[in-house]
Design an enzyme around this catalytic site. Structure first.
Site, PDB file in Angstrom:
ATOM      1  N   ARG A 103     -18.197  23.835   8.477  1.00  0.00           N
ATOM      2  CA  ARG A 103     -18.883  24.076   7.191  1.00  0.00           C
ATOM      3  C   ARG A 103     -19.342  22.718   6.670  1.00  0.00           C
ATOM      4  NH1 ARG A 103     -17.290  27.558   1.927  1.00  0.00           N
ATOM      5  NH2 ARG A 103     -18.137  29.114   3.358  1.00  0.00           N
ATOM      6  N   HIS A 130     -25.806  31.026   6.309  1.00  0.00           N
ATOM      7  CA  HIS A 130     -24.403  31.454   6.303  1.00  0.00           C
ATOM      8  C   HIS A 130     -24.311  32.697   7.196  1.00  0.00           C
ATOM      9  CE1 HIS A 130     -20.345  31.683   5.191  1.00  0.00           C
ATOM     10  NE2 HIS A 130     -20.428  31.930   3.900  1.00  0.00           N
ATOM     11  N   GLN A 133     -21.343  35.204   7.071  1.00  0.00           N
ATOM     12  CA  GLN A 133     -21.374  36.032   5.868  1.00  0.00           C
ATOM     13  C   GLN A 133     -22.239  37.273   6.111  1.00  0.00           C
ATOM     14  OE1 GLN A 133     -19.758  35.278   2.778  1.00  0.00           O
ATOM     15  NE2 GLN A 133     -20.246  37.430   2.476  1.00  0.00           N
ATOM     16  N   ASP A 224     -25.706  36.077  -5.601  1.00  0.00           N
ATOM     17  CA  ASP A 224     -24.896  34.905  -5.248  1.00  0.00           C
ATOM     18  C   ASP A 224     -25.021  33.917  -6.408  1.00  0.00           C
ATOM     19  OD1 ASP A 224     -23.454  32.940  -3.887  1.00  0.00           O
ATOM     20  OD2 ASP A 224     -25.070  32.414  -2.506  1.00  0.00           O
ATOM     21  N   CYS A 264     -21.198  37.478  -1.985  1.00  0.00           N
ATOM     22  CA  CYS A 264     -20.430  36.766  -0.947  1.00  0.00           C
ATOM     23  C   CYS A 264     -19.158  36.166  -1.521  1.00  0.00           C
ATOM     24  CB  CYS A 264     -21.304  35.684  -0.329  1.00  0.00           C
ATOM     25  SG  CYS A 264     -21.993  34.529  -1.523  1.00  0.00           S
ATOM     26  N   ARG A 292     -14.920  39.595   6.499  1.00  0.00           N
ATOM     27  CA  ARG A 292     -15.136  38.270   7.108  1.00  0.00           C
ATOM     28  C   ARG A 292     -14.112  38.061   8.229  1.00  0.00           C
ATOM     29  NH1 ARG A 292     -17.329  34.275   4.099  1.00  0.00           N
ATOM     30  NH2 ARG A 292     -17.307  33.160   6.077  1.00  0.00           N
TER      31      ARG A 292
HETATM   32  N1   CP Z   1     -18.148  33.665   0.954  1.00  0.00           N
HETATM   33  C1   CP Z   1     -17.578  32.522   1.402  1.00  0.00           C
HETATM   34  O1   CP Z   1     -18.009  31.910   2.407  1.00  0.00           O
HETATM   35  O2   CP Z   1     -16.510  32.109   0.680  1.00  0.00           O
HETATM   36  P1   CP Z   1     -15.804  30.666   0.735  1.00  0.00           P
HETATM   37  O3   CP Z   1     -16.817  29.671   0.251  1.00  0.00           O
HETATM   38  O4   CP Z   1     -14.607  30.772  -0.134  1.00  0.00           O
HETATM   39  O5   CP Z   1     -15.445  30.387   2.176  1.00  0.00           O
HETATM   40  N1  NVA Z   2     -24.647  29.919  -1.743  1.00  0.00           N
HETATM   41  C1  NVA Z   2     -23.236  29.597  -1.872  1.00  0.00           C
HETATM   42  C2  NVA Z   2     -22.431  30.457  -0.975  1.00  0.00           C
HETATM   43  C3  NVA Z   2     -20.942  30.235  -1.005  1.00  0.00           C
HETATM   44  C4  NVA Z   2     -20.206  31.090  -0.033  1.00  0.00           C
HETATM   45  C5  NVA Z   2     -23.023  28.131  -1.574  1.00  0.00           C
HETATM   46  O1  NVA Z   2     -23.630  27.623  -0.619  1.00  0.00           O
HETATM   47  O2  NVA Z   2     -22.281  27.485  -2.299  1.00  0.00           O
END
Ligand code: CP
Ligand code: NVA
Length: 305
Positions: A103, A130, A133, A224, A264, A292
């Protein structure tokens, strides 16, 4: 030798591969015990340069449930590309673990790691996409609605990483999708054109600035956060711009009477969604979060076995 496979973007998948992941995810969810040795003794390195609850816990628990184990590397430990180069990180890890989940910020970082590692690399979120997701989300829609093709999903909010992966996944399963965003925060044009080029029949994409137009007749209403990780300094300014895009009871009522609400998570309650919507019986956000786990177990099995 077979080429190793990565999971960096929905773009890298065929429609058949998406369906294969979804059916394996359903099988794993129904009979987790059958897969308890699927990745016996295998190690997954989890590289996090941004915070996480769901991605971190589901990959960690997921690899353990498959008989493997995880090694967690936070931003302070690894300092990707700064303490040492990305190719060097890849060439070290491939001798120690059997898969990498990452990530991070730039999408080029996951691509570079994947290009230099002989082991599978999984994208656990970048600024651009993502994909894990979107797979968990489609597993959830399939469970609740019994199908994906022909449904309409309305994404209301920032045309961000999550929106992009949902559009690409919709293209590969033949779903209709409408993305409503304020001017200046729209879905990337490249994502829209790729989705249209690769789409299977049934896909339709509407990009609009009108949230009501997007939500009208929708089976799924999705939102989101307005400021993603890395955009915290823009949060106040974004709040003003995005307020008309809040998913509240009035907007949600424009969708089909049996429409479900998805997010999400993490949610900023009172901003992109109100308590009344996210806590309503038609909200499936926690089922979505749980999926997930099952869907990423399917991805790991397909890539790391
Ligand atoms: N939806 C998601 O990826 O959550 P986190 O950022 O908590 O991993
Ligand atoms: N769009 C958000 C998603 C988090 C899971 C971010 O990138 O922070």
């Amino acid at each position: 030798m077979l080429m190793k496979k990565d999971f960096l973007s929905i773009r890298d998948c065929s429609p058949e591969e998406i369906r294969r992941i979804l059916s394996l995810a359903a099988e794993i969810k129904a009979e987790p015990g059958k897969f308890s040795k699927a990745l016996e003794g295998k190690a997954l390195a989890m590289l996090f340069e941004k915070p996480s609850l769901r991605t971190r816990v589901t990959f960690d628990v997921g690899i353990h449930q498959l008989g493997g184990f995880s090694v967690l590397l936070g931003p302070a430990e690894i300092n990707l590309g700064k303490r040492e180069s990305l190719p060097d990180v890849a060439k070290n890890l491939e001798r120690m673990v059997q898969g990498i989940m990452v990530r991070t910020f730039g999408h080029d970082i996951v691509e570079k790691l994947a290009a230099h590692a002989k082991i599978p690399v999984i994208n656990g979120l970048t600024d651009l996409s993502h994909p894990c997701q979107a797979i968990g989300d489609f597993q959830t829609i399939l469970e609740v609605k019994g199908k994906l093709e022909g449904l309409k999903l309305a994404f209301v909010g920032d045309g961000n990483n999550v929106a992009s992966s949902l559009v690409l996944a919709a293209a590969l399963v033949g779903m209709r999708i409408a993305v409503a965003s304020p001017p200046g925060y729209v879905l990337r044009a490249q994502v829209a054109s790729w989705a249209r080029e690769r789409a299977v029949p049934g896909f339709e994409l509407v990009v609009t600035s009108d949230p009501v137009e997007a939500v009208q007749g929708a089976d799924v209403v999705y939102t989101d956060v307005w400021a993603s990780m890395g955009q915290e300094s823009e949060a106040a300014q974004r709040k003003a711009v995005f307020l008309p895009y809040q998913v509240n009871e009035t907007l949600f009522a424009r969708a089909k009477p049996d429409a479900i609400f998805m997010h999400c998570l993490p949610a900023h309650r009172g901003e992109e969604v109100t308590d009344a919507v996210i806590d309503s019986p038609r909200s499936v956000v926690y089922q979505e979060a749980e999926n997930r786990l099952h869907s990423q177990k399917a991805i790991m099995v397909l890539l790391m076995k």
